[in-house]
Design a protein around this motif. Structure first.
Motif, PDB file in Angstrom:
ATOM      1  N   ASP A   1       0.843  -1.185   0.000  1.00  0.00           N
ATOM      2  CA  ASP A   1       0.000   0.000   0.000  1.00  0.00           C
ATOM      3  C   ASP A   1       0.879   1.235   0.000  1.00  0.00           C
ATOM      4  O   ASP A   1       1.833   1.319   0.745  1.00  0.00           O
ATOM      5  CB  ASP A   1      -0.899  -0.004   1.247  1.00  0.00           C
TER       6      ASP A   1
ATOM      7  N   PRO B   1       1.657   5.313  -2.310  1.00  0.00           N
ATOM      8  CA  PRO B   1       1.275   6.184  -3.421  1.00  0.00           C
ATOM      9  C   PRO B   1       1.387   5.504  -4.783  1.00  0.00           C
ATOM     10  O   PRO B   1       0.606   5.782  -5.680  1.00  0.00           O
ATOM     11  CB  PRO B   1       2.252   7.350  -3.308  1.00  0.00           C
ATOM     12  N   TYR B   2       2.350   4.565  -4.922  1.00  0.00           N
ATOM     13  CA  TYR B   2       2.546   3.982  -6.252  1.00  0.00           C
ATOM     14  C   TYR B   2       1.430   3.018  -6.597  1.00  0.00           C
ATOM     15  O   TYR B   2       1.042   2.902  -7.744  1.00  0.00           O
ATOM     16  CB  TYR B   2       3.901   3.289  -6.329  1.00  0.00           C
TER      17      TYR B   2
ATOM     18  N   ARG C   1      10.270  -6.885   0.465  1.00  0.00           N
ATOM     19  CA  ARG C   1       9.047  -6.089   0.371  1.00  0.00           C
ATOM     20  C   ARG C   1       7.928  -6.753   1.121  1.00  0.00           C
ATOM     21  O   ARG C   1       6.844  -6.965   0.595  1.00  0.00           O
ATOM     22  CB  ARG C   1       8.672  -5.913  -1.102  1.00  0.00           C
ATOM     23  N   ARG C   2       8.197  -7.168   2.314  1.00  0.00           N
ATOM     24  CA  ARG C   2       7.125  -7.765   3.086  1.00  0.00           C
ATOM     25  C   ARG C   2       6.001  -6.759   3.244  1.00  0.00           C
ATOM     26  O   ARG C   2       6.245  -5.565   3.335  1.00  0.00           O
ATOM     27  CB  ARG C   2       7.650  -8.199   4.463  1.00  0.00           C
TER      28      ARG C   2
ATOM     29  N   ASP D   1       3.097  -4.470   4.811  1.00  0.00           N
ATOM     30  CA  ASP D   1       3.109  -3.720   6.070  1.00  0.00           C
ATOM     31  C   ASP D   1       2.157  -4.366   7.062  1.00  0.00           C
ATOM     32  O   ASP D   1       0.953  -4.236   6.953  1.00  0.00           O
ATOM     33  CB  ASP D   1       2.640  -2.282   5.820  1.00  0.00           C
TER      34      ASP D   1
END
Lengths: 364, 521
Positions: free
Chosen positions: A40, A42-43, A343-344, A346
């Protein structure tokens, strides 16, 4: 990097199978992957926006080709026409608007949306900073600056809405249009400036540019810039469907310049990277899988499969070939993977109990 | 051994007067030195000089010499001091380079070119030291202010600097965030012996932490570095428990509520509260009545069934933790946000001042900024402009550029610019963020004056001292619901929101009330 391979494979497949049926499938795959993998932020939220940009481009393209391309069959309507002077190309604007042309450009435009979907998915999933880290030493500084600039986009959008609300607050809730642009732009720009100054101070205080650049770095930097330009040229040639010779020339140019960059930066000392993620077996497997999709589609194309490209004259529905759809399955492979370790997602975790004494930090 | 030493340092920003004037200061290794002074006194400049950001990134005229751990900033740029001096800025948002906490912490290590194994270890240690290991994969933009500032400190600390320079690290944070940051700083100093140079306005939490303090005014050192208590004894912006100690003649002046309680217990006779407390029954007529207000933002319920009545002459403090819905309620009362449920009737003319004054300011002088609002409303009233400039103590700054002012001064300009429209109800969102003592006094005066003239004010604030000093009524919001509402004294009493004086010497709320009671006896 595995995601980069996936994105390239996806884009290549769109190019090889631009029929709207298959493009729709690829957009679906990209969407699914964003839903499953993108953290999750902005991208992720930018993904629909990128799709919208693609749609706008496609529509512009439809309008232009409807106005300029004429074959004289399946006429939808006739507009007044203007012929541009010879000096400017001598083509005819307006005149007949034909169903075949409109549908053809619609399908080409849809392919652009497909490309944007693949790019958007890549943008939403891959960590930009990780990408910079994997780039050659020569691009490192430039890359960091680019990622920082990218991070400014969401904060500026936030800033614009805050400023607009403040402007309404000033007049007790009513909005006054006169001079509002100036009242909004000045605070947004000044906030951006102040933030940029603070960030540059923070980067300086944290030793950014400490190592300085050597002559090898500079040489590598110039070669890299050349390679980027050649890449852009190749892209333009591809999209513009230029002659194979032009495409070949730019591809050769890219190869040459990338080699030069690697050579030049290879001679400078290695850059230290924190937790530099090396490609593990599973990553290579993913790359290989993803690349089989365009390969299979390409093979089908050679084998005489004619549903890949939709020709609109004479008018007929685009055909669907289950075999091609099967060939797209490898693009779904990333779904079976867990999100990468770096990139686990959040996950809110409880605050850990703090030990009264921290381990001593080693002196430098 | 002194960690950072300033020898005859003078500095002027380009085209500006001297911001530092012949400063001599020694910061011993392992000490926490607190730098205090009003806005524009040169605190930030002094701190920026410690690692050479002044003058290397600002330009300007620089005299004297700053030596940090044997390296002079004359010959070393900030990046060459990154391994000995860590710097943390007051705005937690403006110092992240990478969009992942862990990678951002490692940023300095990569720049310094540490071996990979050493980097790994250092990052883990720093994440633990600041208690942010659970945030390592998060994007800093999604964190709370306190978490963000702790991550920023980790980013500065990763290089294992011997000194940490913190420029108002908590001025943008709520009390919980400030608490977390100071706890982390104290632990670093105690465990690792990190030297800390700290500038701060809000001294309630910073003062007990510091070994020594120094005051700065007009770029000069006005009180030589000394024990924090002694230096604060004469400082107008001291924590209220210290000022209470001054009024009651306690020596040495207490810095903490606990020390204050010890003194209070030893007093033979407590001052008597005055009997003529204002009677809440004699409130003015109802100015605004909101019933059953409910709203959801992004499909998440933010407010639920809120009933509020605002009377003329009232100052209402809206308290509650971050995310409790204070700002949202304020924006609904101000008509900037439509509520999903409930109605507001009657609705007076309102003026809402946003949390960040920078979103508002665009004119080239303070006076033009205030006049602009009236121009937009199609009016012309120099009297009102002057009245508000005076009420907020801005007469002397009227010709300055708003952007050249300090945060607290900007906040006052924003309030004047919004209030000048003549609204009856003023809605102030977190007005004391980053304010020094002078700005706070001016603000309190202006609030009281507006209420006296028949208006009303609603303050959404974390600042219980402000609430204690000027609010007549307090409302506590929790998770979008109204938790408590009533006279300020009774709501504040006995809650965790209690101001320092109330905790030491109940039922008094403010130092002024104690002083008045002392005079009567």
């Amino acid at each position: 990097m595995a995601w980069l391979a996936w994105a390239i494979a996806g884009a290549a497949t769109v190019q090889l199978a631009p029929s709207p049926v298959y493009v729709a499938l690829i957009i679906g795959i990209a969407w699914l992957i964003v839903e499953v993998h993108a953290p999750d932020g902005p991208y992720r939220r930018a993904f629909p926006a990128l799709l919208a940009v693609g749609v706008v481009f496609a529509l512009i393209r439809v309008v232009i080709s409807a106005l300029t391309a004429h074959a004289g069959i399946d006429v939808l309507m006739t507009l007044p026409e203007v012929t541009v002077p010879r000096l400017l190309g001598g083509f005819t604007l307006g005149g007949t608007v034909e169903a075949g042309v409109v549908l053809q450009s619609l399908s080409e435009g849809f392919a652009i949306v497909g490309m944007m979907a693949v790019f958007g998915a890549f943008n939403a999933i891959a960590s930009h900073y990780e990408l910079v880290q994997s780039s050659p030493r020569a691009f490192h500084e430039l890359g960091v600056i680019t990622t920082v600039a990218l991070a400014f986009v969401p904060s500026t959008i936030e800033s614009v809405s805050a400023v607009r609300e403040a402007d309404r607050a000033r007049t007790g809730g009513q909005s006054i249009k006169r001079g509002r642009i100036l009242r909004s732009i000045v605070p947004v720009l000044e906030r951006g400036m102040e933030r940029a100054v603070a960030l540059s101070e923070s980067m300086d205080a944290r030793g950014f540019g400490f190592a300085g650049s050597t002559r090898g770095d500079l040489a590598a930097g110039w070669c890299g810039l050349g390679a980027l330009l050649a890449l852009a040229a190749a892209f333009v040639a591809l999209v513009g469907r230029a002659r194979p010779a032009a495409i070949g020339l730019s591809v050769a140019g890219i190869a040459l310049l990338v080699a030069a960059t690697a050579f030049a930066s290879g001679r400078t000392r290695d850059r230290k990277r924190y937790r530099h993620r090396r490609m593990a077996g599973i990553d290579w497997a993913m790359v290989a899988c993803a690349l089989t999709a365009p390969l299979l589609v390409g093979l089908l194309g050679f084998g005489g499969e004619d549903s890949l490209v939709w020709h609109t004259t004479p008018l007929h529905w685009p055909t669907f070939e289950p075999l091609v759809a099967l060939a797209l399955i490898p693009l779904l492979v990333p779904l079976t993977r867990l999100p990468s370790a770096a990139r686990r997602t959040d996950i809110e975790m409880p605050e850990p109990e703090l030990l009264p004494t921290a381990a001593p930090v080693a002196g430098s | 051994m002194s960690a950072i030493s300033y020898a005859g340092v003078s500095f002027g920003y380009p085209d500006g007067p001297l911001a530092l004037d012949d400063v001599n200061l020694e910061v011993p290794a392992g000490e926490i030195l607190l730098v205090i002074g009003s806005s524009g006194s040169g605190k930030s400049t002094l701190l920026r000089a410690a690692n050479g950001l002044v003058p290397h990134s600002t330009g300007g005229r620089f005299g004297g010499d700053v030596v940090a751990f044997g390296r002079s900033t004359r010959t070393h740029r900030p990046r060459e001091l990154a391994d000995v001096v860590g710097f943390v800025h007051q705005d937690p948002e403006a110092q992240f380079v990478v969009d992942r906490v862990e990678a951002d912490v490692a940023f300095v290590l990569e720049n310094l070119g540490l071996p990979e194994a050493a980097m790994r270890r250092r990052v883990e240690e720093v994440l633990d030291a600041l208690g942010i290991a659970h945030l390592r994969d998060r994007n800093p933009a999604t964190l709370s202010g306190g978490e963000r500032q702790r991550c920023a400190i980790a980013g500065a600390l990763a290089a294992a600097p011997d000194a940490l320079v913190l420029d108002e690290p908590t001025s943008q944070l709520d009390p919980q965030g400030a608490e977390d940051v100071f706890a982390a700083v104290g632990r670093l100093n105690a465990d690792l012996g990190t030297t800390v140079l700290l500038a701060e306005h809000r001294l309630e939490r910073a003062a007990p932490l510091a070994d020594r303090a120094v005051t700065l005014s007009g770029g000069r050192i006005t009180t030589a570095p000394g024990p924090t208590g002694a230096v604060l004894a004469d400082y107008p912006g001291a924590p209220s428990v210290t000022r209470l100690g001054r009024v009651l003649g306690w020596d040495p002046p207490p810095l903490t509520v606990r020390a204050g309680r010890t003194f209070a217990a030893a007093m033979d006779r407590h001052p008597e509260p005055s009997a003529d407390a204002p009677d809440p029954a004699t409130r003015g007529e109802v100015m605004l009545r909101a019933q059953g207000i409910g709203v959801a933002l992004d499909r998440r319920p933010v407010l639920h069934e809120i009933d509020v009545e605002i009377h003329r002459g009232e100052v209402v403090a809206l308290l509650g933790r971050n995310g409790a819905g204070k700002s949202t309620l304020l924006r609904i009362l101000g008509g900037l946000l439509a509520s999903d449920a409930g109605r507001i009737d009657p609705r007076p003319t309102t003026a809402y001042v946003p949390q960040d004054p920078n979103t508002l300011l665009f004119a080239s002088t303070v006076r033009a900024e205030v006049t602009e609002t009236l121009r937009l409303l199609g009016r012309h009233d120099d009297g009102a402009v002057n009245r508000w400039l005076e009420a907020l103590g801005l007469e002397d700054l009227a010709d300055h550029h708003p952007r050249s002012l300090s945060g607290g001064q900007r906040q006052r300009v924003a309030i004047a610019a919004v209030a000048v429209g003549g609204a009856e109800l003023l809605l102030l969102d977190e007005p004391t963020r980053g304010m020094d003592a002078a700005s706070r006094h001016a603000l309190e005066r202006a609030i009281a004056q507006h209420a006296r003239e028949g208006g009303a004010v609603v303050l959404a604030t974390h600042d219980v001292e402000l609430a204690a000093r000027c609010a007549t009524r307090a409302i506590v919001l929790g998770d979008g619901e109204m938790v408590a509402s009533g006279p300020a004294a009774s709501v504040l009493a006995g809650s965790l929101f209690a101001p320092q004086v109330l905790r030491v010497l109940p039922p008094f709320l403010t130092v002024e009330a104690v002083a008045a009671a002392m005079e009567r006896t």
